[in-house]
Scaffold this motif. Structure first.
Motif, short mmCIF file in Angstrom:
data_model
loop_
_atom_site.label_atom_id
_atom_site.label_comp_id
_atom_site.label_asym_id
_atom_site.label_seq_id
_atom_site.Cartn_x
_atom_site.Cartn_y
_atom_site.Cartn_z
N ARG A 1 3.71 9.28 -2.85
CA ARG A 1 4.47 9.08 -4.09
C ARG A 1 4.63 10.41 -4.80
O ARG A 1 3.85 11.33 -4.61
N ALA B 1 6.03 0.81 -11.89
CA ALA B 1 5.25 1.67 -12.79
C ALA B 1 5.27 1.13 -14.23
O ALA B 1 5.36 1.87 -15.20
N ASN C 1 0.84 -1.20 0.00
CA ASN C 1 0.00 0.00 0.00
C ASN C 1 0.87 1.25 0.00
O ASN C 1 1.76 1.39 0.85
N GLU D 1 3.46 5.96 -11.08
CA GLU D 1 2.27 5.13 -10.89
C GLU D 1 2.63 3.68 -10.59
O GLU D 1 2.24 2.76 -11.31
N VAL D 2 3.36 3.48 -9.54
CA VAL D 2 3.74 2.14 -9.11
C VAL D 2 2.53 1.47 -8.46
O VAL D 2 1.74 2.13 -7.79
N THR D 3 2.34 0.16 -8.72
CA THR D 3 1.16 -0.53 -8.22
C THR D 3 1.44 -1.28 -6.91
O THR D 3 2.60 -1.57 -6.59
N LYS D 4 0.37 -1.60 -6.22
CA LYS D 4 0.48 -2.36 -4.98
C LYS D 4 1.14 -3.71 -5.23
O LYS D 4 1.99 -4.15 -4.46
N GLU D 5 0.79 -4.36 -6.35
CA GLU D 5 1.35 -5.67 -6.68
C GLU D 5 2.86 -5.57 -6.94
O GLU D 5 3.62 -6.44 -6.51
N GLU D 6 3.28 -4.53 -7.66
CA GLU D 6 4.71 -4.34 -7.93
C GLU D 6 5.49 -4.14 -6.64
O GLU D 6 6.56 -4.73 -6.45
#
Length: 126
Positions: free
Chosen positions: A32, A64, A28, A37-42
């Motif tokens: 930023r 991202a 989470n 736009e980095v994701t939770k999964e990454e």
């Protein structure tokens, strides 16, 4: 200081980091920089990589949507690169500090800024 202030005033203001985020170990995002736009999964996969770096040696680190080549790491720090963009990440007690830097910034400049903030966060229990 808010989490966003740490990103803006400690990392980006240093001019040794082009983009950054701070996230929990669960992926989470707490704060930023604009356009990162980095994701939770990454982020969750990156955090796993601190424990099991063989995951990163084979698949690299995706942030991202961009896949970076894993260079080296410890249980606290991960370093990656893709062309002229480098990645320096530090895991603290509760968070992970992720940064991107670009030429002409040298890796050790970004490392110094990221690790200084990481050490401070750990001294505060984060």
């Amino acid at each position: 200081m808010s989490w966003q202030d740490y990103v803006d005033k400690q990392l980006l203001a240093s001019r040794c980091v082009a983009k950054a985020c701070i996230a929990g170990h669960d992926g989470n995002v707490w704060a930023r920089s604009d356009g990162f736009e980095v994701t939770k999964e990454e982020l969750a996969k990156l955090v796993q990589g601190f424990e099991k770096q063989d995951i990163l040696t084979s698949s690299g680190v995706t942030l991202a949507g961009n896949r970076y080549i894993y260079l080296s790491g410890t249980d606290r720090v991960i370093r990656c690169k893709l062309g002229k963009v480098g990645v320096h990440c530090m895991k603290t007690t509760q968070a992970v500090v992720v940064s991107l830097y670009e030429d002409p910034i040298q890796p050790q400049q970004a490392a110094s800024v990221v690790e200084k903030l990481g050490e401070y966060l750990m001294s505060c229990g984060y």
